[in-house]
Design an enzyme around this catalytic site. Structure first.
Site, PDB file in Angstrom:
ATOM      1  N   CYS A  59       0.841  -1.188   0.000  1.00 23.49           N
ATOM      2  CA  CYS A  59       0.000   0.000   0.000  1.00 23.49           C
ATOM      3  C   CYS A  59       0.878   1.240   0.000  1.00 23.49           C
ATOM      4  O   CYS A  59       2.094   1.164   0.161  1.00 23.49           O
ATOM      5  CB  CYS A  59      -0.918   0.017   1.228  1.00 23.49           C
ATOM      6  N   ASP A 118      11.515  -8.422 -18.553  1.00 20.18           N
ATOM      7  CA  ASP A 118      10.490  -8.018 -17.585  1.00 20.18           C
ATOM      8  C   ASP A 118      11.116  -7.987 -16.194  1.00 20.18           C
ATOM      9  O   ASP A 118      12.153  -8.600 -15.953  1.00 20.18           O
ATOM     10  CB  ASP A 118       9.305  -8.983 -17.614  1.00 20.18           C
ATOM     11  N   ASP A 119      10.450  -7.257 -15.284  1.00 16.96           N
ATOM     12  CA  ASP A 119      11.005  -7.149 -13.932  1.00 16.96           C
ATOM     13  C   ASP A 119      10.951  -8.472 -13.190  1.00 16.96           C
ATOM     14  O   ASP A 119      11.838  -8.794 -12.398  1.00 16.96           O
ATOM     15  CB  ASP A 119      10.277  -6.059 -13.142  1.00 16.96           C
TER      16      ASP A 119
END
Length: 533
Positions: free
Chosen positions: A2, A383-384
């Site tokens: 978050c 890609d990560d």
């Protein structure tokens, strides 16, 4: 995962809400499921607006104007294994004692134990499945035990010392006490990030706490630092005694509640989650991703052999988080770098979308191809990370549809074979595409001609500094900083199953149904007019 933010302005006549609102925009990448802001007026009244959706969807100008006061906190929710209910939008509020609100980033691995304690001993009602509400009620219980009419910074630190003794997990929190001030604290292992900054004004110093430094630099907070593991900072609103003593503006108090245990930041912040222009625990996210690309280049050159340049015609990043690493990889290996995937910037990050089916559909909505960059070429797509394989399958298929001869996929992260227990809803083991598989088997599963993973040691070396020597890497190894029992992992899986079942109803027939109205106290979703005090 978050995004959290807290703000205390030196001028009591200024409004904190506009800056909190803009700050949440800068942290939107950390959570797209729900957003919320709570402010406090000068006489202690709390004003709240929160709901499901992104920042632009939750807050109207009418609602923002009603969030009055010079201090407040904001939250962006990323859907973890808990419920997807509208009622779990943060910050959470309890009226006793003193009027408390809290926003939380992370996960508690002893949640069931805390829930039993609150029910059987503390006799506090918990209304949701959120760990954040548990934390808030534990904090409220410890403050209540002090049995004081008014509290000060020492009381807050004492209560938090007992909170630390009770809770276990990875967490960073911001909280506000009505009429008194805001605070922020971090778990004793430093798993989740939190930074504090100050800004000089004619009335004194403004203070802001946030998940990432990018928010602070955006608003001119030139002096900032990371909250240390196990540390709490409390920013008290200026009172009459301060003025008589010659102090101007809010007062900052800091205390090391617990000694730092291991200092193991979550390495996935650097791999994927954080913005590249942020600095977390003294390490530039951008620099760490450059390092990842350079390390991965050497692995690829070794894998393909001396004639690797004849086997790879182009290095292609999956936007956005893999761009930095892909560019460094291409430069190190002296290979052409091509932006062959075009991103629709109005689609959210597919990794943090709630539900596998939604992620799959969103990949095609999010990415389009430049066919000429694929046609009759051997391409290395970077890609990560590769988590469930949802995005990977789709982009490999898109490359083949555009005429690519061979499609190789390189991951800046090692094989993800275990769940994440500190607030990132990766998946259960059985849903992770690398679980129980070799690289060749993963390649076959996503229809690629080859898959190359970063080694764990290279990833660690990419992020190590003089201060950062250890990281939370449980998703790669199954060894978690705080430990995680089999019972907890089963509990996590059960919560995720229940959550997915609820989401299937929420997104039936590809339409998102309107969530029930939040009827929390002072929620500005209504047209009620409030006194501006």
């Amino acid at each position: 995962m978050c995004g959290i933010l807290a703000l205390m302005l030196a001028d009591p006549h200024q409004q904190a809400c506009p800056e909190i609102y803009e700050g949440l925009y800068s942290l939107q990448h950390r959570g797209q499921d729900a957003a919320g802001i709570v402010t406090a007026g000068n006489k202690g009244r709390l004003y709240q607006c929160k709901g499901s959706g992104m920042v632009a969807d939750v807050f109207s100008q009418h609602q923002l104007r009603q969030l009055v006061g010079s201090m407040g906190i904001g939250h962006l929710r990323y859907p973890t294994a808990g419920s997807c209910a509208h009622s779990e939008a943060q910050p959470f509020y309890v009226n006793s004692p003193y009027g408390l609100v809290l926003g939380h980033n992370g996960n508690l691995i002893n949640g069931p134990e805390l829930r039993r304690f609150l029910d059987t001993e503390a006799h506090r009602h918990v209304n949701t499945g959120s760990d954040s509400e548990l934390l808030l009620n534990i904090f409220a219980y410890e403050l209540q035990r002090l049995d004081k009419f008014r509290i000060n910074e020492n009381d807050i630190f004492e209560a938090l010392r007992n909170v630390y003794d009770r809770v276990n997990g990875g967490y960073a929190c911001v909280a506000m006490i009505a009429g008194l001030g805001v605070l922020g604290f971090r778990d004793p292992n430093g798993i989740r990030p939190l930074v504090i900054g100050e800004r000089d004004t004619p009335e004194g110093k403004d203070y802001m706490l946030a998940s990432e430094s990018v928010v602070l630099t955006q608003f001119g907070y030139r002096t900032f630092r990371d909250i240390r593991p196990g540390e709490c900072v409390f920013i008290r609103r200026s009172n009459r005694e301060d003025i008589l003593a010659g102090f101007r503006g809010p007062r900052l108090f800091s205390r090391q509640i617990l000694p730092c245990l291991r200092f193991t930041p979550d390495i996935f912040e650097y791999v994927y989650f954080a913005r590249p222009d942020s600095v977390i625990d003294g390490l530039s996210v951008y620099q760490s991703r450059l390092n990842m690309g350079e390390k991965l280049a050497h692995t690829i050159m070794k894998r393909f052999g001396p004639d690797y340049m004849e086997k790879i015609d182009a290095v292609i990043p999956v936007p956005d988080s893999a761009r930095t690493s892909a560019l460094a990889l291409a430069q190190t290996a002296q290979l052409p770098y091509v932006e062959a995937f075009i991103k629709n910037r109005y689609i959210g990050r597919t990794f943090i979308m709630p539900g596998q089916q939604i992620r799959r559909k969103s990949v095609r909505r999010k990415l389009n191809v430049q066919p000429q960059e694929f046609f009759d070429k051997n391409v290395l797509i970077v890609d990560d990370s590769i988590v469930r394989g949802t995005t990977s399958r789709e982009i490999v298929q898109m490359a083949r549809e555009s005429g690519a001869k061979n499609v190789y996929l390189a991951s800046c992260a090692p094989m993800i074979t275990h769940p994440h227990v500190y607030g990132i809803d990766l998946a259960d083991c059985k849903d992770l595409i690398a679980y129980g598989k070799t690289e060749d088997e993963v390649a076959e599963a996503i229809s690629a001609d080859g898959v190359i993973y970063q080694t764990l040691e290279d990833l660690l070396d990419s992020c190590r500094t003089a201060e950062l020597t250890e990281f939370e890497v449980g998703l790669f190894t199954g060894e978690y900083t705080t430990g995680a029992s089999k019972e907890y992992l089963v509990h996590l899986e059960q919560m995720r199953i229940a959550n997915n079942r609820a989401r299937k109803h929420s997104f039936a027939e590809d339409e998102e149904r309107e969530a029930p109205e939040d009827i929390s106290l002072h929620n500005t979703h209504s047209d009620v007019t409030f006194d501006f005090v």
